[in-house]
Design an enzyme around this catalytic site. Structure first.
Site, PDB file in Angstrom:
ATOM      1  CG  HIS A 161      -1.969  -1.034   1.214  1.00 24.15           C
ATOM      2  ND1 HIS A 161      -2.905  -1.159   0.215  1.00 24.15           N
ATOM      3  CD2 HIS A 161      -2.220  -2.054   2.087  1.00 24.15           C
ATOM      4  CE1 HIS A 161      -3.685  -2.199   0.470  1.00 24.15           C
ATOM      5  NE2 HIS A 161      -3.295  -2.763   1.598  1.00 24.15           N
ATOM      6  CG  ASP A 197      -2.608  -8.486   0.473  1.00 32.42           C
ATOM      7  OD1 ASP A 197      -1.907  -8.810   1.446  1.00 32.42           O
ATOM      8  OD2 ASP A 197      -3.659  -7.803   0.575  1.00 32.42           O
ATOM      9  CG  HIS A 199      -6.429  -5.487   1.562  1.00 37.42           C
ATOM     10  ND1 HIS A 199      -5.893  -6.419   2.424  1.00 37.42           N
ATOM     11  CD2 HIS A 199      -7.610  -5.088   2.100  1.00 37.42           C
ATOM     12  CE1 HIS A 199      -6.709  -6.571   3.465  1.00 37.42           C
ATOM     13  NE2 HIS A 199      -7.757  -5.780   3.285  1.00 37.42           N
ATOM     14  CG  ASP A 286      -4.777 -10.287   3.001  1.00 39.69           C
ATOM     15  OD1 ASP A 286      -4.457 -10.789   1.906  1.00 39.69           O
ATOM     16  OD2 ASP A 286      -4.557  -9.092   3.287  1.00 39.69           O
TER      17      ASP A 286
HETATM   18  C1  OKP Z   1      -2.869  -4.415   4.469  1.00 40.15           C
HETATM   19  B1  OKP Z   1      -2.473  -5.535   3.507  1.00 40.15           B
HETATM   20  C2  OKP Z   1      -9.675  -0.666   9.761  1.00 40.15           C
HETATM   21  C3  OKP Z   1      -9.367  -1.518   8.611  1.00 40.15           C
HETATM   22  C4  OKP Z   1      -8.078  -1.062   8.048  1.00 40.15           C
HETATM   23  C5  OKP Z   1      -6.401  -1.746   6.584  1.00 40.15           C
HETATM   24  C6  OKP Z   1      -6.094  -2.917   5.744  1.00 40.15           C
HETATM   25  C7  OKP Z   1      -4.672  -2.970   5.346  1.00 40.15           C
HETATM   26  C8  OKP Z   1      -4.333  -4.286   4.721  1.00 40.15           C
HETATM   27  N1  OKP Z   1      -8.881  -0.964  10.887  1.00 40.15           N
HETATM   28  N2  OKP Z   1      -7.749  -1.872   7.013  1.00 40.15           N
HETATM   29  O1  OKP Z   1      -2.976  -5.356   2.216  1.00 40.15           O
HETATM   30  O2  OKP Z   1      -2.802  -6.843   3.958  1.00 40.15           O
HETATM   31 ZN    ZN Z   2      -4.042  -7.342   2.401  1.00 43.44          ZN
END
Ligand code: OKP
Ligand code: ZN
Length: 344
Positions: A161, A197, A199, A286
């Site tokens: 990210h 991933d 996300h 994830d």
């Molecule tokens: C990081 B990676 C609220 C939800 C926040 C952030 C996700 C970051 C994921 N606490 N979410 O891509 O695994």
């Molecule tokens: Zn992620």
């Protein structure tokens, strides 16, 4: 398969994070790395080594110098102002302001250089994120030199990210992008990054969006409903020189292995056609059915199939650890990908 890992990565330990209006235990915590490390050890995969310390130069090939300086000093500045807890932003530049001014005050810079509230800067954050970049770079040395055909960089915190001058989503330095650039600077003409991933890897996409020498392909939850919401749509194809070298595969909530694997097949074709000299895999697990912050339905055995499919691409491959928050099964799932790759 050689694994790179640094204990310094445990030093980033946020007091907690905001989730659905509550301040809760951080999902991205040091135990994540220990879960993966234990599974690598149990699999008897081969050497687990600490990386050598690299200079800042390979990081500065990807990240803005003032941004890196900010990451190095923000916590000390926060404490010098007698603030409690970790350094957190309270305001962001949300489209309605000008973008050419970098504020002087720390609160202003926290907002300028970040995009969410979930990424605390704590006492050990800089040391840990620098160590994670070194872990990625050690793997990049191995695959770009031809010394190894495959390596695993057990990075933590994750990186995909993080953009050139913006952190968020538990990510501060973009480990996979730093590794990809290192490969480019050491003999690889073309590098592909495959991001599995859950996300969208918005940071990696931003970093290489205008470039044709690094291809980015990402499978992820549809930003219509999933974090990071503001990037990751299928119509983001790259721009200028980079047009046609960015490929997003947004998938709906509840996506199971069959649908996910179909998208992987499509992404693999794109990678194969590109004929990269090296492949970097942003390895988040994830996508697992019991992940506490994600919504896909992959199961433990599917990760070996994923590794097998990636091995079929036949490229020098560096796996860079990203997300995965079901900490009990995280190590097993990540190592299943590596096993599937090795046994292919
Ligand atoms: C990081 B990676 C609220 C939800 C926040 C952030 C996700 C970051 C994921 N606490 N979410 O891509 O695994
Ligand atoms: Zn992620």
């Amino acid at each position: 398969m050689k694994t790179y890992y640094s204990r310094k990565q445990l030093e980033h330990n946020a007091a907690g994070e905001f989730n659905r209006g509550a301040f809760v235990q951080a999902f991205e915590r040091p135990d994540r790395a220990l879960s993966v490390l234990a599974a690598v050890e149990a699999a008897h995969f081969g050497a687990i080594e600490a990386p050598t310390e690299f200079s800042l130069d390979p990081i500065l090939r990807i990240h803005d110098a003032a941004f890196v300086k900010f990451l190095q000093t923000a916590y000390a500045e926060w404490k010098a102002m007698d603030r409690p807890g970790d350094a957190l932003p309270m305001m962001w530049n949300a489209r309605v302001f000008r973008e050419d001014k970098i504020p002087e005050s720390l609160d202003g810079r926290l907002g300028y250089y970040s995009f969410d509230i979930s990424s605390a800067i704590a006492a050990g954050t800089w040391d840990a994120v620098k160590a994670a970049a070194d872990v990625a770079l050690a793997g990049a040395v191995d695959i770009s030199s031809g010394r190894e055909k495959v390596a695993f960089s057990l990075c933590r915190p994750p990186g995909h990210h993080a953009a050139s001058d913006c952190y968020g989503g538990y990510c501060y330095l973009n480990n996979a992008a730093i590794a990809a650039q290192y490969c480019r600077d050491h003999g690889a003409n073309r590098v592909a990054i495959l991001d599995v991933d859950f996300h969208h890897g918005n940071g990696t996409q931003q970093i290489f969006y205008s470039r044709s020498d690094v291809l980015f392909a990402s499978l992820h939850g549809d930003p219509k409903t999933e974090y990071p919401y503001f990037l990751g749509y299928a119509d983001e194809k790259g721009k200028g020189e980079g047009e046609g070298f960015n490929h997003n595969y947004p998938l709906p909530r509840g996506t199971d292995w069959d649908a996910w694997n179909a998208a992987l097949t499509a992404a693999s074709k794109v990678v194969d056609t590109y004929k990269p000299d090296a492949l970097i895999v942003s390895l988040g697990v994830d996508t697992y059915k019991n992940d506490p912050i994600s919504s896909f339905k992959l199961d433990t055995q599917h990760y070996a199939l994923m590794g097998q499919a990636i091995a079929k691409l036949g490229k020098p491959t560096l796996f860079v650890m990203e997300g995965g928050y079901a900490i009990g099964e995280l190590g097993t799932n990540a190592v299943n990908v590596l096993k599937g790759f090795e046994n292919a």
